[in-house]
Enzyme design. Structure first.
Site, PDB file in Angstrom:
ATOM      1  N   VAL A   1       0.743  -1.292  -0.101  1.00 42.84           N
ATOM      2  CA  VAL A   1      -0.049  -0.088   0.014  1.00 42.84           C
ATOM      3  C   VAL A   1       0.828   1.203   0.234  1.00 42.84           C
ATOM      4  O   VAL A   1       0.670   2.393  -0.629  1.00 42.84           O
ATOM      5  CB  VAL A   1      -0.939   0.120   1.415  1.00 42.84           C
ATOM      6  CG1 VAL A   1      -1.784   1.298   1.216  1.00 42.84           C
ATOM      7  CG2 VAL A   1      -2.016  -1.209   1.185  1.00 42.84           C
ATOM      8  N   ASP A   2       2.029   1.419   0.615  1.00 39.20           N
ATOM      9  CA  ASP A   2       2.964   2.413   0.713  1.00 39.20           C
ATOM     10  C   ASP A   2       3.437   2.362  -0.611  1.00 39.20           C
ATOM     11  O   ASP A   2       3.666   3.996  -1.074  1.00 39.20           O
ATOM     12  CB  ASP A   2       4.079   2.269   1.606  1.00 39.20           C
ATOM     13  CG  ASP A   2       3.662   2.466   3.228  1.00 39.20           C
ATOM     14  OD1 ASP A   2       2.809   3.505   3.140  1.00 39.20           O
ATOM     15  OD2 ASP A   2       4.167   2.111   3.952  1.00 39.20           O
ATOM     16  N   VAL A   3       4.176   1.452  -1.221  1.00 38.69           N
ATOM     17  CA  VAL A   3       4.538   1.602  -2.598  1.00 38.69           C
ATOM     18  C   VAL A   3       3.361   2.107  -3.661  1.00 38.69           C
ATOM     19  O   VAL A   3       3.717   3.045  -4.348  1.00 38.69           O
ATOM     20  CB  VAL A   3       5.178   0.260  -3.040  1.00 38.69           C
ATOM     21  CG1 VAL A   3       5.429   0.288  -4.460  1.00 38.69           C
ATOM     22  CG2 VAL A   3       6.197  -0.185  -2.279  1.00 38.69           C
TER      23      VAL A   3
END
Length: 396
Positions: free
Chosen positions: A182-184
């Site tokens: 999700v961060d990526v």
């Protein structure tokens, strides 16, 4: 473009310069989503000044093991091509340095909890007064409204955002992805938003605010699963390694190890049957169409599994690939990197690092540009390594 006052590397202005050469990025981010975004911008030529806390720096500097020569590999993988300055934003003198940086930057990107930058005097409205052409990007977990106080951690968003509900085995518990995906994804959305903001500024001279959140980035990235719900009310569930709408599209056990087959259309299914010498499956009316195969998933999977168990995975993969059937063994990361190298994709690059006195391996930027390729100019910085350089450029 706002006047970067010579902060951008002047050597990047000519032939061979990166696509974003001349842009100055004031990077107030840490951990993953923001640093990933700014690393991509830096790879493409932008000058990124990473503002870090004195003494501690980015949280990921201490996220280990594993370490490489005493430095956390987590940090090393997200911060190449950047210059680091250590500033205590609660200190008036250091805050003035930060304000000077913002006044000269083309881009500001931050991922503090909503309201923090405003309290420091560096919020969007305050920054826009200093620099009307600034493109200002805020990364949050759940937006700046009712979700402003919720902590934006990837694992939490995977849970509450639905990703874990569709990941894992049907009879098992929910499972997170093997990387903070999700961060990526959010970092990639931030880059897209920033580039759109810069294009608008090129036309009008005016900056704007860009906002991305982990939750909405995940919901967008759920694509077909999210579409199933919003268009038909179907709430997807975990299917393990199977696909809800395509069959066969899953993991099978070969004689020696697991492999995947992804037959996405009827032609590929018939080719699969031919390689497996299972013409009976190709002739079976239950399996004639993809919708039929989805309905008859279990008997088809059982028949394919029985046949695939007779030969090693590499043998099957070679034959199936020759027949145009998408497939492959399940590699570990070492084998995946070897595969990329064998295909000429150059997945690993080496950066010269004078501070460490050696070369530092890095995963390459995946974006390939014909005229302005990614460049690997600077190894991941030590904490505050470029503080003197930045202050001199800013006249501070």
């Amino acid at each position: 473009m706002t006047d970067s006052g010579g902060i951008g590397d002047s050597s990047d202005a000519g032939a061979g310069a990166g696509a974003l050469a001349g842009l100055l990025v004031a990077d107030f981010t840490r951990v993953l989503a923001g640093p990933y975004a700014t690393m991509l911008l830096a790879d493409l030529g932008a000058e990124v000044v990473k503002v870090e806390r004195p003494g501690r720096g980015d949280d990921t500097r201490s996220w280990g093991p594993p370490y490489a020569d005493g430095e956390a590999t987590y940090f090393l993988g997200l911060n190449r091509n950047k210059r680091s300055i250590a500033l205590d934003l609660r200190d008036p003198g250091d805050l003035e340095v930060a304000r000077a940086l913002v006044a000269r930057a083309d881009v500001l990107i931050e991922n503090f909890r909503p309201g923090t930058m405003e309290r420091l005097g560096l919020g969007h409205a305050q920054a826009a007064e200093l620099n009307p052409g600034l493109v200002y990007c805020s990364i949050t977990g759940f937006g700046t409204g009712k979700g402003a106080d919720l902590p934006g951690y990837d694992l939490v968003v995977q849970a509450v955002g639905g990703l874990m509900s569709v990941t894992g085995e049907p009879e098992g518990g929910p499972v997170k992805t093997g990387v903070a995906l999700v961060d990526v994804i959010t970092g990639l959305h931030a880059v897209a938003g920033l580039l759109a903001g810069l294009r608008y500024r090129d036309r009008t001279g005016q900056g704007q605010r860009v906002e991305v959140s982990l939750l909405t980035s995940l919901l967008s990235a759920l694509t077909s699963q999210a579409s199933a719900y919003v268009t038909s009310g179907v709430v997807p569930r975990a299917l393990g390694n199977r696909h809800p709408s395509i069959v066969p599209y899953e993991v099978f056990e070969a004689a020696d190890r697991p492999m995947v087959i992804a037959a996405g259309n009827d032609r590929q299914f018939r080719a699969l049957c031919a390689v497996l010498e299972r013409d009976d499956l190709a002739r079976d009316p239950r399996f004639a169409t993809n919708s039929g195969r989805v309905a008859a998933r279990e008997p088809l999977a059982a028949a394919l599994s029985q046949t695939l168990a007779r030969r090693p995975a590499d043998s099957w993969c070679a034959a199936l690939t020759s027949a145009g059937v998408p497939c492959g063994p399940i590699n570990d990361l070492a084998a995946a990197c070897d595969l990329g190298a064998s295909l000429g994709l150059e997945p690993i690059v080496q950066l010269d690092d004078p501070r460490r006195g050696e070369r530092v391996p890095q995963v390459a930027n995946p974006i390939r540009l014909g005229a302005t390729p990614a460049r690997y100019r600077l190894a991941p910085p030590g904490l505050g390594e470029h503080g003197v350089w930045v202050r001199e450029i800013l006249g501070r």
